[in-house]
Write a protein that holds these residues in place. Structure first.
Motif, short mmCIF file in Angstrom:
data_model
loop_
_atom_site.label_atom_id
_atom_site.label_comp_id
_atom_site.label_asym_id
_atom_site.label_seq_id
_atom_site.Cartn_x
_atom_site.Cartn_y
_atom_site.Cartn_z
N ALA A 22 -3.31 26.02 -12.51
CA ALA A 22 -4.65 26.13 -11.93
C ALA A 22 -5.34 27.41 -12.40
O ALA A 22 -6.52 27.41 -12.76
N ASN A 23 -4.59 28.51 -12.40
CA ASN A 23 -5.16 29.77 -12.87
C ASN A 23 -5.47 29.73 -14.36
O ASN A 23 -6.50 30.21 -14.80
N ALA B 198 -1.51 25.58 -3.73
CA ALA B 198 -2.77 26.11 -3.21
C ALA B 198 -2.58 27.51 -2.65
O ALA B 198 -3.38 28.42 -2.91
N THR B 199 -1.51 27.70 -1.90
CA THR B 199 -1.24 29.02 -1.31
C THR B 199 -1.02 30.06 -2.41
O THR B 199 -1.60 31.15 -2.38
N ALA B 200 -0.18 29.72 -3.38
CA ALA B 200 0.09 30.66 -4.47
C ALA B 200 -1.16 30.95 -5.29
O ALA B 200 -1.39 32.09 -5.71
N THR B 201 -1.99 29.95 -5.50
CA THR B 201 -3.23 30.15 -6.26
C THR B 201 -4.15 31.13 -5.55
O THR B 201 -4.71 32.04 -6.18
N VAL B 202 -4.30 30.99 -4.25
CA VAL B 202 -5.16 31.91 -3.49
C VAL B 202 -4.56 33.31 -3.49
O VAL B 202 -5.28 34.30 -3.66
N ILE B 203 -3.24 33.42 -3.33
CA ILE B 203 -2.60 34.74 -3.34
C ILE B 203 -2.80 35.43 -4.69
O ILE B 203 -3.11 36.62 -4.75
N MET C 88 -6.35 36.61 -4.92
CA MET C 88 -6.57 37.82 -4.12
C MET C 88 -5.92 39.04 -4.79
O MET C 88 -6.52 40.12 -4.82
N ALA C 89 -4.74 38.86 -5.35
CA ALA C 89 -4.03 39.97 -5.98
C ALA C 89 -4.75 40.48 -7.23
O ALA C 89 -4.68 41.67 -7.54
N THR C 90 -5.43 39.59 -7.93
CA THR C 90 -6.14 39.99 -9.15
C THR C 90 -7.59 40.39 -8.90
O THR C 90 -8.31 40.73 -9.83
N GLY C 91 -8.01 40.31 -7.65
CA GLY C 91 -9.37 40.73 -7.30
C GLY C 91 -10.43 39.67 -7.55
O GLY C 91 -11.61 39.93 -7.39
N VAL D 127 -5.66 35.03 5.32
CA VAL D 127 -4.22 35.24 5.46
C VAL D 127 -3.66 34.39 6.60
O VAL D 127 -2.60 33.77 6.47
N VAL D 128 -4.39 34.30 7.70
CA VAL D 128 -3.96 33.47 8.83
C VAL D 128 -3.87 32.01 8.41
O VAL D 128 -2.88 31.32 8.70
N PHE D 129 -4.88 31.52 7.73
CA PHE D 129 -4.88 30.12 7.32
C PHE D 129 -3.82 29.83 6.26
O PHE D 129 -3.22 28.75 6.25
N LEU D 130 -3.56 30.78 5.36
CA LEU D 130 -2.47 30.61 4.40
C LEU D 130 -1.13 30.55 5.13
O LEU D 130 -0.25 29.75 4.78
N ALA D 131 -0.97 31.39 6.16
CA ALA D 131 0.25 31.35 6.97
C ALA D 131 0.40 29.99 7.65
O ALA D 131 1.52 29.47 7.79
#
Length: 104
Positions: free
Chosen positions: A17-18, A67-72, A75-78, A87-91
């Protein structure tokens, strides 16, 4: 073992996806190559896991992990802002994946 393959396949989903997003419509060579390789690995692992894990469960876990890893990664790359609610919804997604594993 199939659950490990399924989780790994979900992580490869995040990779493709990335790469797809960075390929700019398949006009950039290396992101396009990374996309092609990782999509084959991801789909192959999903298919393998479905030999013993029901289709609905396998697909939900694969998509949730991806999906979770893609969002993380975003976020990590800005590329995407990190907020408390995200973060709550990813959890919650991760909790759903764990729940599916527990009832499988």
């Amino acid at each position: 073992m199939n659950w490990v393959i399924l989780i790994g396949s979900g992580l490869f989903e995040a990779a493709w996806a990335n790469a797809l997003g960075r390929s700019e419509g398949f006009t950039k060579l290396w992101p396009t190559i990374i996309f092609a390789v990782t999509v084959v690995i991801s789909m192959g692992g999903l298919a393998w896991a479905m030999k013993t894990i029901p289709v609905g469960t396998a697909y939900a876990v694969w998509a949730g992990v991806g999906a979770t890893a893609t969002v993380i990664i975003s976020m990590a790359t800005g590329q995407e802002s990190a907020t408390i609610l995200k973060v709550v919804f990813l959890a919650m997604i991760i909790g759903g994946i764990v729940g599916l594993k527990m009832v499988a």
